[in-house]
Motif scaffolding. Structure first.
Motif, short mmCIF file in Angstrom:
data_model
loop_
_atom_site.label_atom_id
_atom_site.label_comp_id
_atom_site.label_asym_id
_atom_site.label_seq_id
_atom_site.Cartn_x
_atom_site.Cartn_y
_atom_site.Cartn_z
N PHE A 341 27.42 -38.60 3.74
CA PHE A 341 28.79 -39.10 3.59
C PHE A 341 29.66 -38.83 4.82
CE2 PHE A 341 27.10 -38.29 -0.64
CZ PHE A 341 27.35 -39.50 -1.28
N ASN A 342 29.08 -38.17 5.82
CA ASN A 342 29.79 -37.94 7.08
C ASN A 342 31.05 -37.09 6.92
OD1 ASN A 342 28.75 -38.82 9.61
ND2 ASN A 342 30.73 -39.77 10.03
N ILE A 343 31.00 -36.15 6.01
CA ILE A 343 32.12 -35.26 5.74
C ILE A 343 31.63 -33.82 5.82
CG2 ILE A 343 33.78 -34.48 3.99
CD1 ILE A 343 33.86 -37.33 2.96
N GLU A 344 32.42 -32.98 6.47
CA GLU A 344 32.04 -31.58 6.59
C GLU A 344 33.05 -30.69 5.89
OE1 GLU A 344 29.59 -29.43 9.88
OE2 GLU A 344 31.62 -29.73 10.62
N ILE A 345 32.58 -29.87 4.96
CA ILE A 345 33.41 -28.85 4.32
C ILE A 345 32.83 -27.48 4.69
CG2 ILE A 345 34.10 -30.40 2.44
CD1 ILE A 345 32.19 -28.76 0.61
N SER A 346 33.47 -26.44 4.22
CA SER A 346 33.06 -25.08 4.62
C SER A 346 32.30 -24.36 3.53
CB SER A 346 34.29 -24.25 5.00
OG SER A 346 34.95 -24.79 6.12
N GLY A 347 31.40 -23.50 3.95
CA GLY A 347 30.74 -22.58 3.04
C GLY A 347 31.59 -21.33 2.91
N SER A 348 30.94 -20.18 2.83
CA SER A 348 31.69 -18.95 2.63
C SER A 348 31.09 -17.85 3.48
CB SER A 348 31.67 -18.53 1.16
OG SER A 348 30.37 -18.06 0.81
N PHE A 349 31.67 -16.66 3.36
CA PHE A 349 31.17 -15.47 4.05
C PHE A 349 30.55 -14.51 3.05
CE2 PHE A 349 34.68 -17.24 6.50
CZ PHE A 349 34.13 -17.35 7.76
N GLY A 350 29.80 -15.08 2.11
CA GLY A 350 29.10 -14.26 1.12
C GLY A 350 29.52 -14.53 -0.31
N LEU A 351 30.72 -15.05 -0.52
CA LEU A 351 31.18 -15.36 -1.88
C LEU A 351 30.49 -16.62 -2.40
CD1 LEU A 351 35.03 -14.75 -1.46
CD2 LEU A 351 33.40 -13.29 -2.66
N PRO A 352 30.34 -16.75 -3.72
CA PRO A 352 29.69 -17.95 -4.29
C PRO A 352 30.67 -19.11 -4.39
CG PRO A 352 30.28 -16.43 -6.05
CD PRO A 352 30.66 -15.74 -4.76
N ILE A 353 31.10 -19.60 -3.23
CA ILE A 353 32.10 -20.66 -3.19
C ILE A 353 31.79 -21.65 -2.07
CG2 ILE A 353 33.99 -19.24 -4.12
CD1 ILE A 353 35.00 -18.88 -1.23
N ILE A 354 32.41 -22.82 -2.18
CA ILE A 354 32.56 -23.73 -1.06
C ILE A 354 34.06 -23.94 -0.88
CG2 ILE A 354 30.33 -24.90 -1.16
CD1 ILE A 354 31.61 -27.07 -2.84
N ARG A 355 34.48 -24.35 0.33
CA ARG A 355 35.91 -24.43 0.60
C ARG A 355 36.27 -25.79 1.22
NH1 ARG A 355 37.02 -20.05 4.66
NH2 ARG A 355 34.90 -20.60 5.33
N ILE A 356 37.39 -26.32 0.74
CA ILE A 356 37.92 -27.58 1.27
C ILE A 356 39.28 -27.31 1.87
CG2 ILE A 356 38.69 -29.92 0.72
CD1 ILE A 356 36.68 -30.01 -1.50
N GLY A 357 39.49 -27.79 3.09
CA GLY A 357 40.77 -27.60 3.75
C GLY A 357 41.78 -28.67 3.38
N GLN A 358 43.04 -28.27 3.34
CA GLN A 358 44.16 -29.17 3.07
C GLN A 358 45.27 -28.84 4.06
OE1 GLN A 358 44.39 -31.82 0.14
NE2 GLN A 358 42.63 -31.57 1.48
N MET A 359 45.00 -29.14 5.32
CA MET A 359 45.94 -28.80 6.40
C MET A 359 46.12 -29.99 7.31
SD MET A 359 44.40 -24.97 7.21
CE MET A 359 42.69 -25.43 6.85
#
Length: 408
Positions: A341-359
């Motif tokens: 889908f040509n979209i990059e989101i972020s993983g984490s630094f050990g937590l069981p999460i993924i992260r999406i930016g809204q900036m």
């Protein structure tokens, strides 16, 4: 071997166009973020790092930064380095050996202040908060009543887990009353969420270019209050870090002198990023980020996923942390989003999460729908049941409350 004969031969070269994706990725992670066209264009220009033109640019940059920081401080300095360099300038100039520092720690970035302070010989106390927990006025007050501190450090928003420390104004007032310096990291919040340096009694406020400001990576800003600058002028030790010596840097940023050759293109890019913020106005920018974030949260929950920060008032508007269900692989989700889908989101630094930016430019309705769809389909490909249509319905419903079209 002849003394003029080179020992090593040039390597095989690869054009950058062969390394980068054919189609640029839509950056929807926790930073860096997409930059507006005028910022990108400014970043392609090189001018002399000293002289009349640069002085005009710096003057205008500082005037606009005063508005964005909400301060009348004349001690606003640009740093040719990442946000961590701004953090280190704060610590290197505002602490000395033996100073007792309270580090409010609710993630890896706020913890980093402590690592830096320890290297400067400070006496560091960590207030380590439980996972995904905001720092409250009551907890900080208790620590300040137990001990006398030279300074308190914290992040307004902890990017690593998506927590928002909403009590910064009250903590700033408390530090003011106790006579200790208050140092705040606003890398992911400045210009996207309310922050008022002077009114909130923040003595040192720092940020980077690659997140809330929607400028370029590798350039950061820092501002010092009159109280903080008085400490810098009267300190007995010269800071160990020459490049991060605030007085030396101020000779360039305030007095037209020379410190080192600044990252000229990044300075120009920051000028344009600040100009766009001023033209949008902080009020409209705050509203855009708030609405965009709330809509995406509704869409994520409508699909059947959970947000990592349970209390809505403790969630960053700028970085949303999504709890990963059991047996769902973060790397595979992100790989599918990136490759399919040509979209990059972020993983984490050990937590069981993924992260999406809204900036910044991430907060546009077309980016929201594209990202939500890509994420939902990526979860489906891992055989996780997702109600994508309900997610779209909930997000669209939230966006329809936008009478002034903040997200257009």
């Amino acid at each position: 071997m002849n003394k003029n004969e080179l020992q090593y031969q040039p390597p095989r070269t690869i054009p950058l166009s062969h390394i980068l994706p054919q189609e640029p990725l839509l950056l929807m992670g926790a930073g860096p973020v997409p930059i507006p066209t005028s910022v990108a264009q400014a970043n392609s220009i090189v001018i002399n790092h000293i002289g009349e033109t640069m002085s005009k640019v710096i003057h205008r940059l500082r005037v606009m930064a005063q508005y964005v920081f909400q301060t009348d401080s004349e001690k606003i300095i640009g740093i040719s380095g990442p946000s961590s360099a701004a953090m280190e300038m704060a610590i290197a100039n505002l602490t000395q050996k033996g100073d007792r520092i309270l580090i409010v720690d609710n993630g890896i970035f706020s913890h980093r202040f402590g690592e830096m302070a320890e290297r400067c010989g400070a006496n560091v106390d960590y207030l380590t908060l439980p996972e995904a927990t905001a720092a409250t006025y009551e907890v900080i007050k208790q620590k300040l009543e137990e001990n006398e501190y030279h300074a308190v450090t914290m992040a307004q928003g902890e990017t690593s887990c998506g927590i928002y420390n909403d009590d910064v104004p009250k903590i700033g007032q408390l530090c003011h009353e106790k006579g200790c310096l208050f140092i705040v990291d606003t890398v992911c919040t400045l210009s996207a969420m309310p922050c008022q340096m002077d009114q909130w009694h923040i003595d040192c406020l720092l940020t980077g270019g690659q997140k809330g400001l929607a400028a370029v990576s590798g350039f950061s800003l820092i501002a010092f209050s009159k109280k903080a600058w008085k400490y810098i002028e009267n300190r007995t030790e010269v800071p160990a870090q020459w490049c991060l010596d605030a007085k030396k840097a101020d000779s360039f940023w305030s007095q037209g002198g020379y410190h080192y050759t600044a990252a000229v293109s990044a300075v120009l890019a920051m000028h344009e990023a600040l100009r766009l913020i001023c033209e949008e106005t902080l009020e409209r920018r705050f509203a855009r980020h708030s609405l965009c974030s709330r809509a995406l949260q509704k869409g994520i929950e409508g699909m059947g996923l959970e947000l990592f920060i349970r209390k809505e008032e403790e969630r960053l508007a700028t970085v949303l942390a999504i709890a990963l269900p059991e047996k769902v692989d973060s790397k595979e989700i992100r790989k599918t989003m990136r490759e399919s889908f040509n979209i990059e989101i972020s993983g984490s630094f050990g937590l069981p999460i993924i992260r999406i930016g809204q900036m910044g430019e991430q907060c546009r309705n077309y980016n929201l729908f594209r990202t939500l769809y890509a994420m939902g389909m990526s979860f489906r490909l891992q055989n996780y049941k997702i109600n994508l249509s309900q997610g779209f319905t909930e997000m669209e419903k939230a966006l329809s409350s936008d009478p002034l079209h903040y997200l257009a």
